[in-house]
Design a protein around this motif. Structure first.
Motif, short mmCIF file in Angstrom:
data_model
loop_
_atom_site.label_atom_id
_atom_site.label_comp_id
_atom_site.label_asym_id
_atom_site.label_seq_id
_atom_site.Cartn_x
_atom_site.Cartn_y
_atom_site.Cartn_z
N VAL A 144 -55.08 -75.18 105.56
CA VAL A 144 -54.22 -74.94 105.23
C VAL A 144 -53.36 -75.22 104.03
N GLY A 198 -55.00 -72.13 101.96
CA GLY A 198 -54.19 -71.21 102.28
C GLY A 198 -53.40 -70.63 101.30
N GLY A 199 -52.71 -72.06 101.21
CA GLY A 199 -51.06 -71.77 100.22
C GLY A 199 -52.31 -71.49 98.76
N ALA A 226 -53.22 -68.01 98.46
CA ALA A 226 -52.41 -66.72 98.72
C ALA A 226 -51.74 -66.59 97.09
N GLU A 227 -51.93 -68.12 95.85
CA GLU A 227 -51.09 -68.14 94.60
C GLU A 227 -52.50 -67.99 93.19
N LEU A 244 -52.29 -71.89 119.29
CA LEU A 244 -51.91 -71.12 117.90
C LEU A 244 -52.43 -69.58 116.91
N ASN A 245 -53.67 -69.34 117.80
CA ASN A 245 -54.79 -69.28 117.22
C ASN A 245 -55.00 -69.22 115.13
N MET A 267 -60.69 -65.09 99.15
CA MET A 267 -59.49 -65.05 98.30
C MET A 267 -59.00 -65.31 96.64
N GLY A 283 -49.29 -62.70 115.07
CA GLY A 283 -50.14 -63.47 116.26
C GLY A 283 -51.33 -64.94 115.08
N THR A 284 -50.16 -64.91 113.92
CA THR A 284 -51.25 -65.30 113.26
C THR A 284 -49.78 -66.36 112.94
N SER A 285 -50.43 -67.82 112.44
CA SER A 285 -49.51 -69.00 112.11
C SER A 285 -49.82 -69.50 110.78
N CYS A 286 -48.66 -70.02 110.11
CA CYS A 286 -48.95 -70.35 108.91
C CYS A 286 -50.61 -70.96 108.58
N PRO A 287 -50.94 -70.72 106.99
CA PRO A 287 -49.84 -69.29 106.19
C PRO A 287 -51.14 -68.13 106.73
N LEU A 301 -49.08 -64.99 105.09
CA LEU A 301 -49.06 -65.01 103.95
C LEU A 301 -50.45 -64.88 103.30
N LEU A 302 -51.30 -65.41 104.08
CA LEU A 302 -52.73 -64.51 103.82
C LEU A 302 -52.78 -63.05 103.75
N LYS A 307 -50.79 -61.44 101.62
CA LYS A 307 -51.66 -60.69 99.76
C LYS A 307 -52.69 -59.78 99.80
N LYS A 308 -53.85 -59.90 100.90
CA LYS A 308 -54.13 -59.32 101.56
C LYS A 308 -53.92 -57.67 101.04
N TRP A 331 -43.21 -66.75 97.36
CA TRP A 331 -44.42 -66.17 96.51
C TRP A 331 -44.47 -64.68 95.74
N LYS A 355 -43.38 -65.55 91.93
CA LYS A 355 -44.31 -66.35 91.22
C LYS A 355 -45.32 -65.27 90.74
N LYS A 356 -45.59 -64.67 91.98
CA LYS A 356 -46.71 -62.97 91.86
C LYS A 356 -45.95 -62.29 90.67
#
Lengths: 139, 82
Positions: free
Chosen positions: A23, A26-27, A30-31, A75-76, A90, B19-23, B26-27, B30-31, B58, B61-62
Motif C-alpha cells: 500500500v 502504491g502511494g 503515485a507521487e 476488498l479485491n 509506475m 472495484g479497488t481499495s486504497c491505493p 489513486l493509482l 495516476k495512470k 496528490w 503535489k503534482k
C-alpha cells in the motif's frame, strides 16, 4: 526537480506487513518517488520463488488470520507481489535482497527469488541509500 | 467549482476505480492522467473514503487542479484538471 526518495528496510515475511508495504509503495508510485527496498531476513523467505504465493503467515492478530485473508479477497486487494509489481511499473523501484538473508533461507542466487528482485547486495548499500532518502521506513 | 457546476461538467476521460481499495483509485488516477492532455478533465469514480482526501493532496503535489467531488450513492465522482 529530482524525485523524492523512499528507502524501505523490509524485514517482515508476513502477508499482513507485506500488504501494508505494498500500500505504501502504491502511494510512493503515485507521487513518482524513487524507491529502494532492502529485503532483510524474514522478508527474504517471502521473496523465495517457492514461498511468495503460498506463504499466508501473518505477524499480528494471528487468531484472526482467516478473517484477515478473506477480507483482502473481499476488498479485491492485490496480492502483495502484485502491488509491488504495479509500483515497479509506475515508478523507479529497485529491490535488493540482503545477501546474508538470502543465505539464511538457502537463496544464494538472484534466480532463487521472484523476478521482482533486482540484485543481491550487502548492508553498506542500504546505509548509503538510506542516508540520501527523504523517507526511510522499517517494516 | 460548485456542486452545480460539477454536475454539468463533461470529463474528457472517466476512470472507474470503484472495484479497488486504497491505493487503487489513486493509482488509477495516476495512470489515467498520463493519457490526457494538459487542460483536459479527468473524472475518477471511487468507493474508497480515503481517496476523496488523497486526490486533492496528490493534485496539489503534482501540479494538477482539483475541481471538486460529487457524492453519489455509495461512491464519489472526483474531478481534476491536468
Amino acid at each position: 526537480m529530482a524525485n523524492k526518495k523512499l528507502t524501505l528496510a523490509l524485514f517482515s515475511g508476513s502477508v499482513d506487513k507485506l500488504t501494508a508495504a505494498g500500500v505504501i509503495l502504491g502511494g510512493a508510485a503515485a507521487e513518482d518517488m524513487d524507491v529502494e527496498i532492502f529485503v532483510l531476513l524474514q522478508a527474504a523467505f517471502a521473496f523465495k520463488k517457492e514461498n511468495a504465493l503460498t506463504n499466508n503467515r501473518v505477524a499480528e492478530i494471528t487468531d484472526k488470520q482467516d478473517e484477515f485473508l478473506a477480507s483482502l479477497k473481499r476488498l479485491n486487494a492485490p496480492h502483495w507481489t502484485e502491488a509491488f509489481r504495479n509500483a515497479k511499473e509506475m515508478t523507479n523501484v529497485k529491490i535488493h535482497i540482503c545477501g546474508f538473508a538470502g543465505k539464511v533461507w538457502n537463496g544464494e542466487k538472484l534466480d532463487d527469488f521472484i523476478d521482482l528482485a533486482d540484485d543481491i547486495c550487502g548492508i553498506g548499500e542500504y546505509m548509503t541509500s538510506a542516508e540520501q532518502a527523504d523517507i526511510n521506513l522499517f517494516i | 467549482m460548485t456542486q452545480e457546476e460539477l454536475l454539468t461538467l463533461k470529463a474528457d476521460k472517466t476512470v472507474d476505480a470503484r472495484g479497488t481499495s486504497c491505493p487503487g483509485p489513486l493509482l488509477a488516477a495516476k495512470k489515467a492522467i498520463g493519457e490526457i492532455e494538459k487542460g483536459q478533465i479527468l473524472e475518477v469514480l471511487s468507493a474508497d473514503e480515503g481517496t476523496r482526501r488523497d486526490i486533492p493532496k496528490w493534485c496539489n503535489k503534482k501540479g494538477f487542479e482539483y475541481l471538486g467531488t460529487l457524492e453519489e450513492s455509495g461512491y464519489y465522482r472526483i474531478f481534476l484538471k491536468k
